[in-house]
Structures are given as structure tokens and as C-alpha cells.
Design an enzyme around this catalytic site. Sequence first.
Site, short mmCIF file in Angstrom:
data_model
loop_
_atom_site.label_atom_id
_atom_site.label_comp_id
_atom_site.label_asym_id
_atom_site.label_seq_id
_atom_site.Cartn_x
_atom_site.Cartn_y
_atom_site.Cartn_z
N HIS A 237 -6.09 -7.41 -0.33
CA HIS A 237 -6.26 -5.98 -0.62
C HIS A 237 -5.54 -5.61 -1.92
CE1 HIS A 237 -6.54 -6.38 3.84
NE2 HIS A 237 -7.59 -5.58 3.65
N ASP B 296 -2.42 -10.83 -2.11
CA ASP B 296 -2.98 -10.29 -0.88
C ASP B 296 -4.45 -9.91 -1.16
OD1 ASP B 296 -1.84 -8.77 1.86
OD2 ASP B 296 -3.61 -7.81 0.99
N ASP C 214 -4.35 -12.91 3.76
CA ASP C 214 -5.61 -12.39 4.30
C ASP C 214 -6.81 -12.67 3.39
OD1 ASP C 214 -4.44 -10.66 2.51
OD2 ASP C 214 -4.40 -8.92 3.84
N HIS D 191 0.83 -1.23 0.00
CA HIS D 191 0.00 0.00 0.00
C HIS D 191 0.85 1.27 0.00
CE1 HIS D 191 -3.63 -2.27 0.49
NE2 HIS D 191 -3.30 -2.73 1.68
#
Length: 342
Positions: A163, A161, A248, A124
Site C-alpha cells: 500500500h 509495503d 503484503d 498510513h
Amino acid sequence: MATAYTTDSRFARHTLPNHPEHAGRLHAIAQAVTESGLLERLVWVEPRQAEQDDLLAVHSAAYLARLEATRGHSLVMLDADTYATGESYDTACLAAGAVLAITDVVLGGDATNGLAAVRPPGHHATPNRAMGFCLLNNVAVAARYAQRQHGVERVVIVDFDVHHGNGTQDAFYGTPSVLYISTHQSPLYPGTGAANEVGEGSGVGFTVNIPLPPGVGDAGYGAAFEHIVIPALRRFRPEVIFVSAGFDAHWADPLAQMALSLSGYDSIVRRLVEQAAELCQGRLVAVLEGGYHLDALAYGWANTIRAFLGDEGCDDPLGPARAAERDIDAVLRRIQAIHHLP
Ligand SMILES: [Zn+2]
């Protein structure tokens, strides 16, 4: 086939009690890797601090100065959910440097593939800001380093991931030499990663976003890899594949609503091992990103090491998700069309 490995107890210096991205995550991984006897089968690589020049290939000087200014402060919140403590800057430089050290070993030919169990995570972190628990974009820094220091032209980053790796996308949005492919839950933090975000300028077509609705599990991820990730990889012909490995998307993860099992994760990791063997002499580097259910994280990471070593089998004590999966054929067909994949 040798597999290189790096991690460091100093990554625990960046931590905050009651925050999901805490030092216990790497403790769980270290315990699983040691107890399973895997550690002694890996080529140990000593991490190092990333140099300023390495970081400047991705991050702005102004941002790096802001981040360095957190040194010695007890706690600085860089955004609503991203913390820095007095030791976070040096820890983040060590995380980025650890990935560079693994990259040296894999691209130097002393190992076929490698894994870096690092924190804080990176995907991120944009060129100009920290966000989403991430300070420095470890994978992006390593991709640029592979190009600058090892003369590699075409780099792929596969980000599974849960996200979207908005920071990695930002770093290479106009870059045709780095293909960024992300599977992620949508809607979910950080809100980017729509299928029609495909790159800009000469980078058009070199960002492949695969946003998936909540509840997608082993079958859906398998189909996404089969119909989009693998064909995109083959078309691009990478010289090395980096993986932003977040666990995740597991059904037990508290921060997301996907339904991958450990077996499902293992299947997609093995697809990447196969593709690396087919396309780039096996050169594959996995870098830890998210994963907030400690057992899913530790087993997922240990299974990834086994797949990298070429071992058969997968440990899945958590079992499959309970709910039936939704059908995503139409979602995948639309993304195939956007990217002109057959
Ligand atoms: Zn994540």
C-alpha cells in the site's frame, strides 16, 4: 557487523478478533525468529514509550489528544477499518518508542543495522488522523528523531509495503531532507501515490512514487529497484535508510494482488543492505508495516533478519507466484523521466 532487534509481547494488547491486523501477526513472527535460532544472534534492544515531544515532531497536538482520549474505552473505530481499544494508545506509543530505541543503537554505532517488529503499523497515519490500521507513524517519528537527536541531515525512507504510505508522504511532502520512496500497487487502498505526486515547495523531487499495476512480481520489483529506487538513493546520499517493511506484496497476501515471492522480497532487501553499505556505513533500520498472510509475513521477516546479518540464502517454502508477470518497462520509464533519472 551487529544487528539490533526489538519487539515486545505488549504489542498484543492492541488487537481485534477477525480484523486482519491482529496480534497473531507478531506471534507468527516471534515464533519464526525464535525457532530459527536467529534471536540469539541479535543485539537485543529494550523498547520504550515514545515521548510526547517525539510524536509532536510529526503529529498535531489535537490529533494526539484525540488518540489519547481512546484510553480506557473498550473499542473506538477511528475510521471504517482502524480500531483503538483501551490499550491501543499506550501500545502505539510503545511501537513508536521501540523504533526510536533501535534508531539510537544504530545511529549510536552499537549496531550496524536493526529491525523493529512492532504493531500497530504506521505508514498510513497522517499528521492529523489515524487510518488504514495505523495510529502513529512509527517510521516518520523515527526519521524526525534521527534528525533532531542524532544530527542526521539526510534520511531516506524506502516503503515496500504493497500500500502507498500516504501518512509518511504527507509528513514529509514539503521536506527536502527526507526522501520518501514507495513501491505500491495501484489502484489499491488508500488511492494516493500517483507518479506525479513528487513533493511540494522545497520538497519537490523528494517524494518518489512508484505505483505498479496488480500482478507485478520478482522481475518487476527488481527492475523498479534497479532503475528507480537505487539511482534515487545514490543521488540523495542518505546518512541512514529506514525501511517501511510490509510483506503484503507477497502473492499469497489476502489484501492485495501483487506477485512477489519470498525470494523476490529477499532480493530487494539485499539490494537495500548493499546500498546502505555503499552509502551510509550500513545504517539501515527496518520497521514492520503490513503483511496479512502469516507464513509470508513470518518467513519474509526472518529472511530480512538473515539479510541484515549478512547470511547467505533465503527460505522460500511458498514458492513463486503461478501467473506470468506483466511487463512494466513503460511504467518505469515514465517514472524515471518524472524524476530525471538516467
Ligand atoms: Zn500494506
